[in-house]
Write a protein that holds these residues in place. Structure first.
Motif, PDB file in Angstrom:
ATOM      1  N   ARG A  30     122.707  44.524  62.061  1.00 41.99           N
ATOM      2  CA  ARG A  30     123.305  45.614  61.286  1.00 41.99           C
ATOM      3  C   ARG A  30     122.959  45.423  59.813  1.00 41.99           C
ATOM      4  O   ARG A  30     123.128  44.330  59.270  1.00 41.99           O
ATOM      5  CB  ARG A  30     124.813  45.606  61.500  1.00 41.99           C
ATOM      6  N   LYS A  31     122.475  46.492  59.177  1.00 43.14           N
ATOM      7  CA  LYS A  31     122.160  46.442  57.757  1.00 43.14           C
ATOM      8  C   LYS A  31     122.740  47.681  57.086  1.00 43.14           C
ATOM      9  O   LYS A  31     122.636  48.788  57.620  1.00 43.14           O
ATOM     10  CB  LYS A  31     120.650  46.380  57.526  1.00 43.14           C
TER      11      LYS A  31
ATOM     12  N   ALA B 123     111.024  53.019  63.579  1.00 42.89           N
ATOM     13  CA  ALA B 123     110.220  51.854  63.188  1.00 42.89           C
ATOM     14  C   ALA B 123     108.862  51.852  63.876  1.00 42.89           C
ATOM     15  O   ALA B 123     108.064  50.942  63.655  1.00 42.89           O
ATOM     16  CB  ALA B 123     110.963  50.559  63.502  1.00 42.89           C
ATOM     17  N   GLY B 124     108.585  52.850  64.700  1.00 40.30           N
ATOM     18  CA  GLY B 124     107.306  52.920  65.404  1.00 40.30           C
ATOM     19  C   GLY B 124     107.488  52.953  66.899  1.00 40.30           C
ATOM     20  O   GLY B 124     108.520  52.546  67.442  1.00 40.30           O
ATOM     21  N   GLU B 125     106.467  53.432  67.589  1.00 45.56           N
ATOM     22  CA  GLU B 125     106.536  53.654  69.033  1.00 45.56           C
ATOM     23  C   GLU B 125     106.813  52.375  69.806  1.00 45.56           C
ATOM     24  O   GLU B 125     107.489  52.379  70.826  1.00 45.56           O
ATOM     25  CB  GLU B 125     105.225  54.283  69.521  1.00 45.56           C
ATOM     26  N   GLY B 126     106.322  51.241  69.331  1.00 42.27           N
ATOM     27  CA  GLY B 126     106.493  49.991  70.077  1.00 42.27           C
ATOM     28  C   GLY B 126     107.826  49.316  69.893  1.00 42.27           C
ATOM     29  O   GLY B 126     108.090  48.280  70.510  1.00 42.27           O
TER      30      GLY B 126
ATOM     31  N   PRO C 276     113.440  47.843  59.655  1.00 43.62           N
ATOM     32  CA  PRO C 276     114.732  47.154  59.759  1.00 43.62           C
ATOM     33  C   PRO C 276     114.706  45.724  59.220  1.00 43.62           C
ATOM     34  O   PRO C 276     115.768  45.132  59.012  1.00 43.62           O
ATOM     35  CB  PRO C 276     115.019  47.171  61.264  1.00 43.62           C
ATOM     36  N   LYS C 277     113.523  45.172  58.980  1.00 35.60           N
ATOM     37  CA  LYS C 277     113.423  43.807  58.456  1.00 35.60           C
ATOM     38  C   LYS C 277     113.252  43.769  56.942  1.00 35.60           C
ATOM     39  O   LYS C 277     113.141  42.684  56.359  1.00 35.60           O
ATOM     40  CB  LYS C 277     112.255  43.081  59.129  1.00 35.60           C
ATOM     41  N   ALA C 278     113.225  44.938  56.311  1.00 41.59           N
ATOM     42  CA  ALA C 278     113.056  44.976  54.858  1.00 41.59           C
ATOM     43  C   ALA C 278     114.234  44.287  54.182  1.00 41.59           C
ATOM     44  O   ALA C 278     115.384  44.442  54.614  1.00 41.59           O
ATOM     45  CB  ALA C 278     112.950  46.418  54.384  1.00 41.59           C
ATOM     46  N   PRO C 279     113.984  43.522  53.125  1.00 41.01           N
ATOM     47  CA  PRO C 279     115.071  42.787  52.468  1.00 41.01           C
ATOM     48  C   PRO C 279     116.067  43.687  51.743  1.00 41.01           C
ATOM     49  O   PRO C 279     117.221  43.324  51.567  1.00 41.01           O
ATOM     50  CB  PRO C 279     114.331  41.871  51.483  1.00 41.01           C
ATOM     51  N   GLY C 280     115.625  44.841  51.297  1.00 37.84           N
ATOM     52  CA  GLY C 280     116.509  45.753  50.577  1.00 37.84           C
ATOM     53  C   GLY C 280     116.648  47.069  51.305  1.00 37.84           C
ATOM     54  O   GLY C 280     117.107  47.128  52.444  1.00 37.84           O
TER      55      GLY C 280
ATOM     56  N   ASN D  38     117.442  43.330  68.218  1.00 32.16           N
ATOM     57  CA  ASN D  38     116.509  42.247  67.879  1.00 32.16           C
ATOM     58  C   ASN D  38     116.082  41.431  69.093  1.00 32.16           C
ATOM     59  O   ASN D  38     115.465  40.371  68.952  1.00 32.16           O
ATOM     60  CB  ASN D  38     117.121  41.323  66.824  1.00 32.16           C
ATOM     61  N   GLY D  39     116.385  41.945  70.277  1.00 33.37           N
ATOM     62  CA  GLY D  39     116.042  41.239  71.509  1.00 33.37           C
ATOM     63  C   GLY D  39     117.224  40.560  72.158  1.00 33.37           C
ATOM     64  O   GLY D  39     117.217  40.289  73.366  1.00 33.37           O
ATOM     65  N   LYS D  40     118.258  40.278  71.360  1.00 34.95           N
ATOM     66  CA  LYS D  40     119.457  39.624  71.877  1.00 34.95           C
ATOM     67  C   LYS D  40     120.735  40.383  71.532  1.00 34.95           C
ATOM     68  O   LYS D  40     121.698  40.368  72.289  1.00 34.95           O
ATOM     69  CB  LYS D  40     119.560  38.193  71.327  1.00 34.95           C
TER      70      LYS D  40
END
Length: 290
Positions: free
Chosen positions: A102-103, A78-81, A140-144, A96-98
């Protein structure tokens, strides 16, 4: 040149790992040991995320998956950051920080490897067709479908600083590799030291076979294995001792995090019901020229 080698540690495990990987999957700068395991009923797989606490591996995530146990990749797709993402043939796990979100895809994809390009971009490699391997980034946040930015996989070793591939002999040969390198099902390219030299590692298979003169039928009486490293001129710079169990996976990392560079090797169990073995070889450059 030759590489110096030293076997540092090994351990047995009875939880049937099939693929191993490592990465900063929680974004805290600490690598985790990620493994995908076979199941007793041969249905799906089990994903484990563990950290080394100085004495043992502590499990931080353990989840059942519908994915095949032989397809696993981990990287900053998803990128270096962003934290490294765990990918199997159907599912991703992203921190996600916590917790790990899962997708799952509706259809499995043939995850064959991962690479880091010269521009430091990390990409997932998928065999959309036997001779058509493409590289993807992940949203990872893409809806599909979370596989995005599809481009052809790098064609030459000079375009990468790291690459790992897994697959059957026909699949790997279809990428343009020779059968000798593809036969073991595991290979990659690695730039380990400050001199930016690229090395190829692969699993060499040595078979003892009989050929019937009349029927030409080949009978395999036994086989053993080596993990071999070559420089880009094709010279062998390192080889493991003879291995009587098949290497199921090889990763260029040391998940115990003691600063030593080298490779971890996962070996198949000697007989059904016995533990599998994971060992680490430290590799260091030699001053001797070939």
């Amino acid at each position: 040149e030759r590489l110096n080698s030293k076997f540092i540690w090994g351990e047995e495990t009875d939880d049937m790992p099939r693929r191993i990987a490592s990465g900063d999957v929680m974004g805290d700068g600490k690598p985790r040991f990620i493994s995908l395991h076979e199941t007793p009923d041969d249905k799906g797989s089990v994903l484990k995320v563990r950290r080394w606490d100085g004495k043992t591996f502590v499990t931080e995530l353990e989840e059942k998956s519908e994915s095949s146990p032989d397809k696993l990749q981990v990287g900053k797709f998803a990128g270096e950051g962003s934290p490294a993402i765990i990918v199997t043939e159907k599912t991703l796990w992203a921190w996600n920080g916590k917790s790990f979100s899962r997708k799952t895809l509706s259809n499995p994809r043939t995850v064959i490897g991962a690479t880091i390009l010269k521009n430091k971009e990390e990409r997932l490699l998928i065999a959309d067709a036997p001779a058509d391997i493409r590289s993807y980034r992940i949203n990872p946040k893409a809806p599909g479908d979370w596989l995005v930015d599809s481009i052809p996989a790098p064609k030459a070793s000079k375009d990468v600083v790291w690459l790992a591939m897994h697959g059957s002999l026909p699949t790997l040969v279809a990428t343009g590799l020779g059968e000798e390198y593809a036969d073991g099902g595991v290979l990659g390219f690695w730039t380990p030291f400050q001199d930016d030299k690229l090395y190829l590692y692969y699993v060499k298979v040595d078979r003892d076979a009989d050929i019937d003169k009349a029927t030409k039928k080949v009978t395999i009486k036994g086989e053993h294995f080596y993990v071999v490293m070559l420089n880009m001129r094709g010279f062998e710079v390192w080889a493991s001792a003879r291995l009587d169990m098949r290497p199921l996976d090889v990763i260029i990392d040391n998940i115990r995090g003691d600063g030593k560079q080298g490779m971890m090797v996962l070996l198949k169990e000697p007989v059904k019901g016995k533990p599998r073995q994971i060992g680490f070889y430290e590799l260091t450059p030699s001053d001797k020229e070939q």
